[in-house]
Design a protein around this motif. Sequence first.
Motif, PDB file in Angstrom:
ATOM      1  N   GLU A  39       0.832  -1.208   0.000  1.00 15.03           N
ATOM      2  CA  GLU A  39       0.000   0.000   0.000  1.00 15.03           C
ATOM      3  C   GLU A  39       0.864   1.255   0.000  1.00 15.03           C
ATOM      4  O   GLU A  39       0.540   2.239  -0.668  1.00 15.03           O
ATOM      5  N   ARG A  40       1.980   1.238   0.720  1.00 13.94           N
ATOM      6  CA  ARG A  40       2.881   2.396   0.730  1.00 13.94           C
ATOM      7  C   ARG A  40       3.478   2.657  -0.647  1.00 13.94           C
ATOM      8  O   ARG A  40       3.857   3.776  -0.963  1.00 13.94           O
ATOM      9  N   PHE A  41       3.536   1.622  -1.473  1.00 17.27           N
ATOM     10  CA  PHE A  41       4.043   1.771  -2.835  1.00 17.27           C
ATOM     11  C   PHE A  41       2.917   2.030  -3.839  1.00 17.27           C
ATOM     12  O   PHE A  41       3.147   2.013  -5.035  1.00 17.27           O
ATOM     13  N   GLY A  42       1.695   2.239  -3.345  1.00 19.40           N
ATOM     14  CA  GLY A  42       0.594   2.615  -4.218  1.00 19.40           C
ATOM     15  C   GLY A  42      -0.294   1.478  -4.683  1.00 19.40           C
ATOM     16  O   GLY A  42      -1.224   1.703  -5.459  1.00 19.40           O
ATOM     17  N   PHE A  43      -0.041   0.267  -4.215  1.00 19.33           N
ATOM     18  CA  PHE A  43      -0.884  -0.861  -4.610  1.00 19.33           C
ATOM     19  C   PHE A  43      -2.225  -0.785  -3.887  1.00 19.33           C
ATOM     20  O   PHE A  43      -2.305  -0.305  -2.757  1.00 19.33           O
ATOM     21  N   LYS A  44      -3.255  -1.253  -4.566  1.00 21.23           N
ATOM     22  CA  LYS A  44      -4.611  -1.276  -4.013  1.00 21.23           C
ATOM     23  C   LYS A  44      -5.142  -2.707  -4.036  1.00 21.23           C
ATOM     24  O   LYS A  44      -4.724  -3.517  -4.863  1.00 21.23           O
ATOM     25  N   SER A  45      -6.075  -2.993  -3.154  1.00 20.19           N
ATOM     26  CA  SER A  45      -6.727  -4.306  -3.168  1.00 20.19           C
ATOM     27  C   SER A  45      -7.446  -4.510  -4.492  1.00 20.19           C
ATOM     28  O   SER A  45      -7.909  -3.555  -5.114  1.00 20.19           O
TER      29      SER A  45
END
Length: 55
Positions: A39-45
């Motif tokens: 998530e800190r790298f911009g990934f989303k579920s």
Amino acid sequence: MQIAKKLLSYVLQYCKENNIKRVTLLTDNTNKNAQKLYERFGFKSSSMAVMRNFL
């Protein structure tokens, strides 16, 4: 977790430089540390369903 950050940064930079448009990561639902890192790298579920067959 420092090595994970470095590795993920390297892979994402490589993808950008090589015009790779999508990266998909898988982790167990219980691996909250990995999920927070992603998530800190911009990934989303995602709504993708993981299918497994244990033989």
